[in-house]
Design a protein around this motif. Structure first.
Motif, PDB file in Angstrom:
ATOM      1  N   SER A 251       0.831  -1.205   0.000  1.00 16.58           N
ATOM      2  CA  SER A 251       0.000   0.000   0.000  1.00 16.58           C
ATOM      3  C   SER A 251       0.868   1.260   0.000  1.00 16.58           C
ATOM      4  O   SER A 251       2.013   1.243   0.469  1.00 16.58           O
ATOM      5  N   TYR A 253       0.642   3.690   1.950  1.00 14.40           N
ATOM      6  CA  TYR A 253       1.002   3.994   3.337  1.00 14.40           C
ATOM      7  C   TYR A 253       2.227   3.191   3.773  1.00 14.40           C
ATOM      8  O   TYR A 253       3.141   3.724   4.410  1.00 14.40           O
ATOM      9  N   GLN A 254       2.259   1.897   3.462  1.00 16.46           N
ATOM     10  CA  GLN A 254       3.417   1.075   3.822  1.00 16.46           C
ATOM     11  C   GLN A 254       4.667   1.553   3.090  1.00 16.46           C
ATOM     12  O   GLN A 254       5.770   1.539   3.651  1.00 16.46           O
ATOM     13  N   TRP A 256       5.224   4.647   2.114  1.00 15.33           N
ATOM     14  CA  TRP A 256       5.590   5.883   2.796  1.00 15.33           C
ATOM     15  C   TRP A 256       6.352   5.576   4.083  1.00 15.33           C
ATOM     16  O   TRP A 256       7.380   6.190   4.381  1.00 15.33           O
ATOM     17  N   GLN A 257       5.872   4.606   4.837  1.00 13.86           N
ATOM     18  CA  GLN A 257       6.514   4.245   6.094  1.00 13.86           C
ATOM     19  C   GLN A 257       7.921   3.701   5.886  1.00 13.86           C
ATOM     20  O   GLN A 257       8.810   3.933   6.701  1.00 13.86           O
ATOM     21  N   THR A 302       7.309  11.517   1.718  1.00 14.72           N
ATOM     22  CA  THR A 302       6.211  12.072   0.931  1.00 14.72           C
ATOM     23  C   THR A 302       6.604  12.268  -0.525  1.00 14.72           C
ATOM     24  O   THR A 302       5.829  11.947  -1.445  1.00 14.72           O
ATOM     25  N   THR A 305       7.025   8.785  -2.233  1.00 12.08           N
ATOM     26  CA  THR A 305       5.723   8.156  -2.436  1.00 12.08           C
ATOM     27  C   THR A 305       4.944   8.853  -3.541  1.00 12.08           C
ATOM     28  O   THR A 305       4.226   8.208  -4.318  1.00 12.08           O
ATOM     29  N   ALA A 317      -1.096   9.369   2.941  1.00 11.98           N
ATOM     30  CA  ALA A 317      -0.245   8.535   3.791  1.00 11.98           C
ATOM     31  C   ALA A 317       0.412   9.365   4.885  1.00 11.98           C
ATOM     32  O   ALA A 317       0.484   8.942   6.047  1.00 11.98           O
ATOM     33  N   THR A 320      -2.225  10.184   7.465  1.00 12.67           N
ATOM     34  CA  THR A 320      -2.531   9.005   8.269  1.00 12.67           C
ATOM     35  C   THR A 320      -1.471   8.804   9.336  1.00 12.67           C
ATOM     36  O   THR A 320      -1.786   8.542  10.506  1.00 12.67           O
ATOM     37  N   ALA A 333      -6.073   5.475   5.042  1.00 16.01           N
ATOM     38  CA  ALA A 333      -4.974   5.037   4.179  1.00 16.01           C
ATOM     39  C   ALA A 333      -4.223   3.841   4.738  1.00 16.01           C
ATOM     40  O   ALA A 333      -3.307   3.344   4.106  1.00 16.01           O
TER      41      ALA A 333
END
Length: 411
Positions: A251, A253-254, A256-257, A302, A305, A317, A320, A333
């Motif tokens: 995803s 979000y993942q 981004w992390q 950011t 991504t 993301a 979130t 997200a």
């Protein structure tokens, strides 16, 4: 010292490891628009972070007015690149290769602008010409220009020969076919530059020599460095496996992390390599100290991504993550995993649930995470690794402070 826009910025950002003729390439870039290529074999239906350096180099090439050519290895994937691999790749079916081509095309379209204009990127499949080759014809046309002694001297080949697995004759042909690709791209599209990882040096030089011998043309090769983190980990991997570029595999979000978790010592280097931010702005962010370095990591996450998944997904993301950190609430997200009622019947051991959710790569890793107090369900620490979790319609499962997944109960 390079003076052309592309080569000067490529060096400043850390993309260049070796170049066959730096002065010649610099002069060619300064004299007008070039066509250059990088190749991607179709071994999966998505590229991952480990492929980003050649993609970003193609992107930079295009930003400086040159035409990037992305070569998809529909033909060479049937052999598999043996460079520095411990063993031969599993051979894929034509159907698998076709599926993978579709996914990788989508990855590349996020980073490059394809189109018919002078600088529009071109997507090419080497099966278009490799599938039509006759064996005897290839040997007479190309094989005569290759010295077995020299091919055996390549580090990538020597490394495999020193191992018990050896090197199959099928794989040994890979260098010849990659050289043929370069010549074909030069003839069809005027490509004069091949870009690739440092493990491709021998193959790139072989292609340059083939073009010089058969077509009496001067072309160039440029390799990128192997990128590792400050702690020595190979880029493109996380605790749960490969960091894929496809949202269907990982995803936004993942993704981004992954970038948010960059080590402090890598922030400036990764901003130069994996974003389009101006070098001056990167220098400012790199100079932040103490807790302020986290602001630079958020910018890195950011911007990286946004390139892979679009600005809206990147901003979502980031928001979130902010809400999780400041408010402790789950947001839209977050990645999710849906388990069936059959999977959940009687409850799922806590360690197994972490594996199913992709927060641990193995049962052993999940058990260690729980023993260390790093696993939580709806923000409550999981203390017993064998505890049977009775699933509800939706629960938040966490590993550490930054990895979260919504576990949903399906039919």
């Amino acid at each position: 010292m390079a003076t052309s826009g592309f080569l000067a910025e490529a060096m400043a950002r850390g993309y260049v490891f070796q170049c066959t003729d730096e002065a010649g390439l610099d002069a060619a870039c300064a004299s007008g628009a070039l066509a250059g290529y990088a190749g991607f074999d179709l071994t999966a239906d998505s590229l991952h972070v480990g492929h980003l350096i050649p993609i970003m180099l193609l992107r930079l090439f295009q930003r400086h007015g040159h035409r990037p050519v992305a070569l998809l290895g529909g033909g060479t994937t049937r052999i598999g690149d043996p460079s520095f691999r411990e063993e031969a790749r599993q051979l894929l079916s034509d159907e698998q290769i076709a599926r993978n081509l579709t996914g990788i095309r989508a990855n590349l379209e996020a980073f490059l602008e394809f189109g018919g204009g002078p600088g529009g990127a071109v997507l090419v499949n080497n099966a278009d010409w490799l599938d039509a080759l006759s064996y005897i014809g290839l040997l007479r046309d190309v094989g005569v220009h290759f010295s077995v002694n020299r091919m055996l001297s390549f580090d990538s080949v020597k490394t495999r020969l020193e191992r018990e697995q050896g090197l199959t004759f099928l794989e040994f042909n890979y260098s010849i076919l990659q050289s043929y690709d370069f010549r074909e791209l030069n003839r069809r599209f005027g490509v004069t530059l091949q870009m690739g990882g440092s493990d491709q040096w021998g193959n790139i030089v072989s292609g340059i020599e083939l073009i010089r011998r058969t077509d009496q043309k001067t072309v160039f090769g440029l390799t990128t460095p192997l990128i590792t983190t400050a702690s020595g980990q190979k880029m493109g991997k996380s605790a749960a496996g490969a960091v894929w570029l496809s949202a269907a595999r990982l995803s936004p979000y993942q993704y981004w992390q992954f970038w948010r978790n960059t080590e402090d010592a890598d922030v400036g280097r990764f901003l130069r390599l994996f974003t389009d931010l101006p070098l001056g702005e990167i220098a400012r962010l790199e100079g932040l100290g103490g807790a302020e370095i986290n602001a630079a990591k958020i910018v890195l996450a950011t911007e990286a991504t946004a390139l892979a998944h679009g600005r809206a997904a990147a901003d979502e993301a980031a928001e979130t993550a902010r809400k999780l950190f400041t408010e402790g609430v789950a947001a839209g997200a977050l990645p999710s995993v849906t388990l069936s009622a059959a999977d959940a019947s009687g409850g799922i051991p806590a360690f197994a649930l972490l594996v199913k959710a992709g927060l641990a790569a193995s049962n052993g890793e999940a058990r260690r995470l729980i023993r260390g107090g790093g696993a939580r369900l709806d923000d409550v620490v999981i203390e017993d690794e064998a505890r049977l979790i009775q699933l509800k319609p939706e629960q938040k499962l966490s590993a550490g402070k930054k990895q979260h997944v919504l576990v949903k109960l399906g039919d």
